[in-house]
Design an enzyme around this catalytic site. Structure first.
Site, PDB file in Angstrom:
ATOM      1  N   GLU A   1       2.556  -0.787  -8.356  1.00  0.00           N
ATOM      2  CA  GLU A   1       2.238  -1.510  -7.133  1.00  0.00           C
ATOM      3  C   GLU A   1       1.612  -2.877  -7.010  1.00  0.00           C
ATOM      4  O   GLU A   1       1.977  -3.917  -6.373  1.00  0.00           O
ATOM      5  CB  GLU A   1       1.472  -0.437  -6.336  1.00  0.00           C
TER       6      GLU A   1
ATOM      7  N   ARG B   1       6.266   0.553   0.149  1.00  0.00           N
ATOM      8  CA  ARG B   1       5.849  -0.564  -0.745  1.00  0.00           C
ATOM      9  C   ARG B   1       6.857  -1.576  -1.188  1.00  0.00           C
ATOM     10  O   ARG B   1       6.483  -2.277  -2.318  1.00  0.00           O
ATOM     11  CB  ARG B   1       5.015  -0.205  -1.956  1.00  0.00           C
TER      12      ARG B   1
ATOM     13  N   SER C   1      -4.506   0.793  -5.207  1.00  0.00           N
ATOM     14  CA  SER C   1      -3.734   1.681  -6.218  1.00  0.00           C
ATOM     15  C   SER C   1      -2.808   0.815  -7.134  1.00  0.00           C
ATOM     16  O   SER C   1      -2.312  -0.014  -6.589  1.00  0.00           O
ATOM     17  CB  SER C   1      -3.028   2.675  -5.435  1.00  0.00           C
TER      18      SER C   1
HETATM   19  C1  LIG Z   1      -9.876  -1.720  -1.989  1.00  0.00           C
HETATM   20  C2  LIG Z   1      -8.413  -1.714  -1.869  1.00  0.00           C
HETATM   21  C3  LIG Z   1      -7.832  -1.012  -1.255  1.00  0.00           C
HETATM   22  C4  LIG Z   1      -6.450  -1.002  -1.103  1.00  0.00           C
HETATM   23  N1  LIG Z   1      -5.614  -0.335  -0.255  1.00  0.00           N
HETATM   24  C5  LIG Z   1      -4.402  -0.354   0.259  1.00  0.00           C
HETATM   25  C6  LIG Z   1      -3.797   0.591   0.722  1.00  0.00           C
HETATM   26  O1  LIG Z   1      -4.249   1.475   1.435  1.00  0.00           O
HETATM   27  N2  LIG Z   1      -2.393   0.389   0.982  1.00  0.00           N
HETATM   28  C7  LIG Z   1      -1.603  -0.700   0.388  1.00  0.00           C
HETATM   29  O2  LIG Z   1      -0.659  -0.768   0.897  1.00  0.00           O
HETATM   30  N3  LIG Z   1      -2.339  -1.414  -0.191  1.00  0.00           N
HETATM   31  C8  LIG Z   1      -3.489  -1.504  -0.460  1.00  0.00           C
HETATM   32  N4  LIG Z   1      -4.348  -2.286  -1.180  1.00  0.00           N
HETATM   33  C9  LIG Z   1      -3.649  -3.522  -1.911  1.00  0.00           C
HETATM   34  C10 LIG Z   1      -3.561  -4.868  -1.253  1.00  0.00           C
HETATM   35  O3  LIG Z   1      -4.704  -4.986  -0.484  1.00  0.00           O
HETATM   36  C11 LIG Z   1      -2.223  -4.780  -0.058  1.00  0.00           C
HETATM   37  O4  LIG Z   1      -1.145  -4.723  -1.086  1.00  0.00           O
HETATM   38  C12 LIG Z   1      -2.199  -6.077   0.541  1.00  0.00           C
HETATM   39  O5  LIG Z   1      -1.175  -5.785   1.387  1.00  0.00           O
HETATM   40  C13 LIG Z   1      -2.193  -7.382  -0.152  1.00  0.00           C
HETATM   41  O6  LIG Z   1      -2.472  -8.431   0.611  1.00  0.00           O
HETATM   42  P1  LIG Z   1      -3.012  -9.886  -0.114  1.00  0.00           P
HETATM   43  O7  LIG Z   1      -3.112 -10.853   0.995  1.00  0.00           O
HETATM   44  O8  LIG Z   1      -3.988  -9.733  -0.864  1.00  0.00           O
HETATM   45  O9  LIG Z   1      -1.893 -10.179  -0.973  1.00  0.00           O
HETATM   46  P2  LIG Z   1      -1.910 -10.860  -2.322  1.00  0.00           P
HETATM   47  O10 LIG Z   1      -2.474  -9.931  -3.451  1.00  0.00           O
HETATM   48  O11 LIG Z   1      -2.563 -12.333  -2.453  1.00  0.00           O
HETATM   49  O12 LIG Z   1      -0.404 -10.960  -2.904  1.00  0.00           O
HETATM   50  C14 LIG Z   1       0.433  -9.656  -2.995  1.00  0.00           C
HETATM   51  C15 LIG Z   1       1.916 -10.216  -3.184  1.00  0.00           C
HETATM   52  O13 LIG Z   1       2.323 -10.633  -1.807  1.00  0.00           O
HETATM   53  C16 LIG Z   1       2.912 -11.863  -1.902  1.00  0.00           C
HETATM   54  N5  LIG Z   1       2.534 -12.590  -0.727  1.00  0.00           N
HETATM   55  C17 LIG Z   1       1.250 -12.830  -0.209  1.00  0.00           C
HETATM   56  N6  LIG Z   1       1.193 -13.662   0.752  1.00  0.00           N
HETATM   57  C18 LIG Z   1       2.631 -13.786   1.102  1.00  0.00           C
HETATM   58  C19 LIG Z   1       3.174 -14.486   2.041  1.00  0.00           C
HETATM   59  N7  LIG Z   1       2.779 -15.047   3.106  1.00  0.00           N
HETATM   60  N8  LIG Z   1       4.466 -14.452   1.943  1.00  0.00           N
HETATM   61  C20 LIG Z   1       5.336 -13.934   0.797  1.00  0.00           C
HETATM   62  N9  LIG Z   1       4.795 -13.370  -0.037  1.00  0.00           N
HETATM   63  C21 LIG Z   1       3.300 -13.217   0.095  1.00  0.00           C
HETATM   64  C22 LIG Z   1       2.177 -12.710  -3.227  1.00  0.00           C
HETATM   65  O14 LIG Z   1       3.072 -13.732  -3.783  1.00  0.00           O
HETATM   66  C23 LIG Z   1       2.203 -11.283  -4.157  1.00  0.00           C
HETATM   67  O15 LIG Z   1       3.399 -11.219  -4.653  1.00  0.00           O
HETATM   68  C24 LIG Z   1      -5.786  -2.019  -1.585  1.00  0.00           C
HETATM   69  C25 LIG Z   1      -6.338  -3.049  -2.148  1.00  0.00           C
HETATM   70  C26 LIG Z   1      -7.828  -2.920  -2.406  1.00  0.00           C
HETATM   71  C27 LIG Z   1      -8.460  -4.000  -3.172  1.00  0.00           C
END
Ligand SMILES: Cc1cc2nc3c(=O)[nH]c(=O)nc-3n(C[C@H](O)[C@H](O)[C@H](O)COP(=O)(O)OP(=O)(O)OC[C@H]3O[C@@H](n4cnc5c(N)ncnc54)[C@H](O)[C@@H]3O)c2cc1C
Length: 357
Positions: free
Chosen positions: A350, A202, A280
């Protein structure tokens, strides 16, 4: 609402438009605003853009029209303006006092997804940063490619998955990445290889120039222009992901689709998906599970305000309706304190917490 709104404000000398260019170079501001084709929103509630459905507003949120427009926007923003790239906000808590600066919502525009070149025993898939990970998983399966199934259970964008090295059920984003493209504050686009990054559980970090040179070895043509990668006070390089090329192997599509269905079933059975959450909250400590430690502290089901440590999965905090970001953060702090006191384990977050209280 298009940028015309801000142009009017700029011409009228409205402070919310001035703030885009604090030097009051109003002609410049208007010129920049004219060239921006996306949508700039003021005081945008981030509860609309985060899966916790809680938190304060961003001073400005920009919804780019496309990649070129994103570059124009980045160039137009004053150098000191804080910028936060946001995908689907599924790993983000914005404090109730909101965010100073500009949020860029990639999901709005960077939506291209295409099959790339064939490689030995497989093919590449090219996905822009705003494409949801589950869409990549399904697209790969439909094209007879395996290895991206795990993305089906992660409800974020490709950009978020790259930034977090998101993963589950034995798969991690960067394991299937061949290369990425990034953009910086000057709107400059770079091609970067996997080797340009230090990748961990992560966590993803652009290696310092020295580290990269060493890894590349003498004589290797440098693809990176690290000296032009500015560092902010936080130490994070101001360079964001705009796309990824995934390298996947050939595999029976039916098997991949069955794997996706199975994975989603497991998630529904074990996670509180019917309530707003951010997955998480903590990383699992080596050899253990954050959920086990939190539960052993007697915190499963504990509520503060409208937020609760899920009774279904102790590493999830759910918004039961009307939770403030402060309620969620208070539970995070409570879990951290309790686990440290009882087990001497410092939980690592995380989820990312941003903004002002
Ligand atoms: C129900 C649920 C289940 C989940 N299960 C998992 C799992 O199994 N495994 C897991 O790893 N995560 C999980 N997550 C967490 C999350 O979905 C992941 O971390 C996902 O990759 C975040 O993507 P996002 O587009 O929503 O990022 P955001 O929440 O919008 O951003 C997260 C971070 O990434 C940065 N970011 C976003 N886009 C960019 C970009 N283009 N360039 C640079 N930085 C950027 C943001 O600035 C921020 O710091 C889960 C979340 C939920 C709600």
């Amino acid at each position: 609402m298009k940028t015309a709104f801000l142009q009017d404000r700029a011409q009228q000398g409205h402070p919310s438009a001035f703030i885009l260019h604090p030097l009051n170079a109003i002609e410049t501001t208007v010129e920049f605003l004219k060239s921006m084709r996306g949508e700039m929103r003021l005081n945008e509630p981030m509860s609309r853009h985060t899966s916790w459905r809680a938190g304060g507003s961003a001073d400005r949120a920009y919804l780019p029209a496309d990649l070129d427009d994103l570059a124009v926007c980045l160039r137009a923003l004053p150098p000191h303006e804080p910028v936060l790239m946001v995908g689907l906000g599924s790993n983000l808590l914005v404090r109730d006092g909101g965010l100073r600066g500009t949020v860029i919502l990639t999901h709005w525009a960077l939506r291209e997804l295409a099959l790339g070149s064939a490689i030995a025993d497989g093919a590449e898939i090219h996905a822009q940063a705003g494409v949801p990970g589950p869409k990549v998983a399904r697209f790969a399966a439909l094209n007879g490619l395996k290895g991206a199934e795990f993305l089906a259970g992660i409800p974020g964008t490709v950009g978020g998955a790259l930034a977090m090295n998101a993963g589950c059920y034995g798969g991690e984003t960067w394991e299937i990445v061949a290369r990425v493209q990034t953009i910086d504050r000057a709107g400059e686009i770079r091609n970067r290889s996997r080797d340009d990054y230090a990748i961990g559980y992560r966590s993803v970090r652009l290696k310092a120039e020295g580290e990269r040179r060493k890894a590349e070895g003498a004589g290797h043509e440098s693809r990176v222009l690290a000296s032009s990668t500015p560092l902010r006070g936080t130490g994070h390089p101001e360079e964001w992901f705009i796309s990824a090329t995934f390298r996947l192997s050939n595999g029976p599509g039916a098997e991949s689709r069955a794997k996706i269905t199975e994975l989603l079933k497991r998630r529904i059975a074990t996670q509180p998906l019917h309530q707003p959450n951010a997955g998480s909250v903590f990383r699992n400590p080596p050899g253990d599970y954050a959920a086990r430690l939190i539960e052993a502290c007697g915190l499963k089901g504990r509520a503060i305000g409208g937020a609760r440590i899920s009774a279904k999965h102790a590493n999830f905090i759910v918004n039961e309706g009307g939770a403030r970001a402060a309620d969620i953060e208070a539970l995070i702090l409570l879990a951290e304190r309790s686990v440290l006191e009882k087990f001497g384990v410092a939980l690592q977050r995380e989820v990312r917490i941003v903004g002002e209280a």
